[in-house]
Motif scaffolding. Structure first.
Motif, PDB file in Angstrom:
ATOM      1  N   ASN A  16      -5.332 -79.388 -29.989  1.00 50.91           N
ATOM      2  CA  ASN A  16      -5.806 -79.150 -31.355  1.00 50.91           C
ATOM      3  C   ASN A  16      -4.860 -78.254 -32.140  1.00 50.91           C
ATOM      4  OD1 ASN A  16      -8.236 -80.636 -31.081  1.00 50.91           O
ATOM      5  ND2 ASN A  16      -9.090 -78.945 -29.918  1.00 50.91           N
ATOM      6  N   GLY A  17      -3.761 -77.841 -31.517  1.00 49.87           N
ATOM      7  CA  GLY A  17      -2.810 -76.966 -32.176  1.00 49.87           C
ATOM      8  C   GLY A  17      -3.179 -75.501 -32.099  1.00 49.87           C
ATOM      9  N   LYS A  18      -4.147 -75.166 -31.255  1.00 47.37           N
ATOM     10  CA  LYS A  18      -4.605 -73.786 -31.120  1.00 47.37           C
ATOM     11  C   LYS A  18      -3.730 -73.047 -30.107  1.00 47.37           C
ATOM     12  CE  LYS A  18      -8.969 -71.339 -30.571  1.00 47.37           C
ATOM     13  NZ  LYS A  18     -10.394 -71.497 -30.260  1.00 47.37           N
ATOM     14  N   LEU A  19      -3.182 -71.918 -30.531  1.00 44.68           N
ATOM     15  CA  LEU A  19      -2.298 -71.106 -29.719  1.00 44.68           C
ATOM     16  C   LEU A  19      -3.096 -70.126 -28.879  1.00 44.68           C
ATOM     17  CD1 LEU A  19       0.691 -70.120 -29.230  1.00 44.68           C
ATOM     18  CD2 LEU A  19       0.303 -68.546 -31.113  1.00 44.68           C
ATOM     19  N   GLY A  20      -2.785 -70.033 -27.597  1.00 45.52           N
ATOM     20  CA  GLY A  20      -3.497 -69.102 -26.738  1.00 45.52           C
ATOM     21  C   GLY A  20      -2.667 -68.674 -25.549  1.00 45.52           C
ATOM     22  N   GLU A  21      -3.165 -67.673 -24.851  1.00 50.74           N
ATOM     23  CA  GLU A  21      -2.539 -67.187 -23.625  1.00 50.74           C
ATOM     24  C   GLU A  21      -3.246 -67.812 -22.435  1.00 50.74           C
ATOM     25  OE1 GLU A  21      -3.174 -62.962 -24.035  1.00 50.74           O
ATOM     26  OE2 GLU A  21      -1.120 -62.697 -24.727  1.00 50.74           O
ATOM     27  N   PHE A  22      -2.479 -68.284 -21.488  1.00 52.33           N
ATOM     28  CA  PHE A  22      -3.040 -68.827 -20.264  1.00 52.33           C
ATOM     29  C   PHE A  22      -3.656 -67.683 -19.468  1.00 52.33           C
ATOM     30  CE2 PHE A  22      -2.584 -69.800 -15.724  1.00 52.33           C
ATOM     31  CZ  PHE A  22      -3.309 -70.968 -15.664  1.00 52.33           C
ATOM     32  N   MET A  23      -4.923 -67.859 -19.059  1.00 52.22           N
ATOM     33  CA  MET A  23      -5.630 -66.818 -18.312  1.00 52.22           C
ATOM     34  C   MET A  23      -5.827 -67.211 -16.841  1.00 52.22           C
ATOM     35  SD  MET A  23      -5.834 -64.666 -20.638  1.00 52.22           S
ATOM     36  CE  MET A  23      -6.738 -63.414 -19.761  1.00 52.22           C
ATOM     37  N   GLY A  24      -5.872 -68.498 -16.577  1.00 50.49           N
ATOM     38  CA  GLY A  24      -6.108 -68.976 -15.227  1.00 50.49           C
ATOM     39  C   GLY A  24      -6.684 -70.382 -15.291  1.00 50.49           C
ATOM     40  N   LYS A  25      -7.192 -70.829 -14.166  1.00 54.94           N
ATOM     41  CA  LYS A  25      -7.780 -72.163 -14.106  1.00 54.94           C
ATOM     42  C   LYS A  25      -9.282 -72.053 -13.916  1.00 54.94           C
ATOM     43  CE  LYS A  25      -5.655 -75.558 -12.147  1.00 54.94           C
ATOM     44  NZ  LYS A  25      -5.004 -76.437 -11.168  1.00 54.94           N
ATOM     45  N   GLY A  26      -9.997 -72.928 -14.575  1.00 49.36           N
ATOM     46  CA  GLY A  26     -11.432 -73.076 -14.397  1.00 49.36           C
ATOM     47  C   GLY A  26     -11.665 -74.476 -13.865  1.00 49.36           C
ATOM     48  N   GLY A  27     -11.663 -74.619 -12.553  1.00 52.58           N
ATOM     49  CA  GLY A  27     -11.697 -75.960 -11.970  1.00 52.58           C
ATOM     50  C   GLY A  27     -10.364 -76.628 -12.258  1.00 52.58           C
ATOM     51  N   PRO A  28     -10.380 -77.859 -12.760  1.00 52.12           N
ATOM     52  CA  PRO A  28      -9.122 -78.545 -13.044  1.00 52.12           C
ATOM     53  C   PRO A  28      -8.512 -78.178 -14.407  1.00 52.12           C
ATOM     54  CG  PRO A  28     -10.946 -80.012 -13.487  1.00 52.12           C
ATOM     55  CD  PRO A  28     -11.539 -78.737 -12.903  1.00 52.12           C
ATOM     56  N   ARG A  29      -9.237 -77.430 -15.226  1.00 47.71           N
ATOM     57  CA  ARG A  29      -8.773 -77.122 -16.588  1.00 47.71           C
ATOM     58  C   ARG A  29      -8.131 -75.746 -16.670  1.00 47.71           C
ATOM     59  NH1 ARG A  29     -13.876 -79.706 -17.640  1.00 47.71           N
ATOM     60  NH2 ARG A  29     -13.487 -81.727 -18.586  1.00 47.71           N
ATOM     61  N   TYR A  30      -7.296 -75.597 -17.688  1.00 44.79           N
ATOM     62  CA  TYR A  30      -6.691 -74.298 -17.986  1.00 44.79           C
ATOM     63  C   TYR A  30      -7.635 -73.512 -18.878  1.00 44.79           C
ATOM     64  CZ  TYR A  30      -2.051 -75.862 -16.403  1.00 44.79           C
ATOM     65  OH  TYR A  30      -0.986 -76.292 -15.675  1.00 44.79           O
ATOM     66  N   MET A  31      -7.686 -72.222 -18.667  1.00 36.60           N
ATOM     67  CA  MET A  31      -8.468 -71.327 -19.516  1.00 36.60           C
ATOM     68  C   MET A  31      -7.481 -70.591 -20.417  1.00 36.60           C
ATOM     69  SD  MET A  31     -11.466 -72.047 -18.514  1.00 36.60           S
ATOM     70  CE  MET A  31     -12.311 -70.887 -19.559  1.00 36.60           C
ATOM     71  N   LEU A  32      -7.670 -70.739 -21.717  1.00 31.35           N
ATOM     72  CA  LEU A  32      -6.817 -70.093 -22.710  1.00 31.35           C
ATOM     73  C   LEU A  32      -7.638 -69.094 -23.498  1.00 31.35           C
ATOM     74  CD1 LEU A  32      -4.910 -73.214 -24.089  1.00 31.35           C
ATOM     75  CD2 LEU A  32      -4.254 -71.713 -22.210  1.00 31.35           C
ATOM     76  N   ARG A  33      -6.977 -68.056 -23.995  1.00 30.10           N
ATOM     77  CA  ARG A  33      -7.644 -67.018 -24.787  1.00 30.10           C
ATOM     78  C   ARG A  33      -6.801 -66.749 -26.019  1.00 30.10           C
ATOM     79  NH1 ARG A  33      -7.469 -60.980 -22.817  1.00 30.10           N
ATOM     80  NH2 ARG A  33      -5.394 -61.415 -23.525  1.00 30.10           N
ATOM     81  N   PRO A  34      -7.440 -66.491 -27.168  1.00 26.98           N
ATOM     82  CA  PRO A  34      -6.664 -66.144 -28.353  1.00 26.98           C
ATOM     83  C   PRO A  34      -5.744 -64.952 -28.064  1.00 26.98           C
ATOM     84  CG  PRO A  34      -8.964 -66.466 -28.945  1.00 26.98           C
ATOM     85  CD  PRO A  34      -8.893 -66.476 -27.444  1.00 26.98           C
ATOM     86  N   VAL A  35      -4.594 -64.923 -28.708  1.00 25.78           N
ATOM     87  CA  VAL A  35      -3.590 -63.890 -28.466  1.00 25.78           C
ATOM     88  C   VAL A  35      -4.142 -62.488 -28.698  1.00 25.78           C
ATOM     89  CG1 VAL A  35      -1.335 -63.036 -29.202  1.00 25.78           C
ATOM     90  CG2 VAL A  35      -1.715 -65.484 -28.963  1.00 25.78           C
ATOM     91  N   ARG A  36      -4.973 -62.307 -29.704  1.00 25.05           N
ATOM     92  CA  ARG A  36      -5.519 -60.974 -29.989  1.00 25.05           C
ATOM     93  C   ARG A  36      -6.857 -60.739 -29.302  1.00 25.05           C
ATOM     94  NH1 ARG A  36      -4.761 -58.946 -35.950  1.00 25.05           N
ATOM     95  NH2 ARG A  36      -5.007 -57.006 -34.818  1.00 25.05           N
ATOM     96  N   GLY A  37      -7.207 -61.591 -28.340  1.00 23.68           N
ATOM     97  CA  GLY A  37      -8.453 -61.444 -27.610  1.00 23.68           C
ATOM     98  C   GLY A  37      -9.551 -62.313 -28.188  1.00 23.68           C
ATOM     99  N   GLY A  38     -10.619 -62.407 -27.472  1.00 24.42           N
ATOM    100  CA  GLY A  38     -11.740 -63.226 -27.915  1.00 24.42           C
ATOM    101  C   GLY A  38     -12.193 -64.153 -26.804  1.00 24.42           C
TER     102      GLY A  38
END
Length: 71
Positions: A16-38
């Motif tokens: 979707n064009g959303k920028l985030g930091e990789f935090m880890g995996k949740g099952g087969p998917r990547y977990m991303l978080r907004p750069v400033r948190g959230g």
């Protein structure tokens, strides 16, 4: 061949064009978080990409707490 799992903190852009930091995996998917948190969100590993130089610059400004480029 599968791509290696990113290191936590790696910047990624989802389908979707959303920028985030990789935090880890949740099952087969990547977990991303907004750069400033959230709230984290899930992204399919094959639907993320590395950020462009402009997206990376935006993320670095956000990480530093700035919203504009200094002269």
């Amino acid at each position: 061949m599968t791509e290696p799992t990113p290191t936590p903190g790696t910047l990624l852009v989802d389908s979707n064009g959303k920028l985030g930091e990789f935090m880890g995996k949740g099952g087969p998917r990547y977990m991303l978080r907004p750069v400033r948190g959230g709230c984290e969100w899930e992204a399919e590993p094959d639907a993320v990409r590395e950020p462009t130089p402009a997206e990376r610059e935006t993320a670095e400004r956000l990480r530093a707490g700035r919203t504009a480029v200094s002269p």
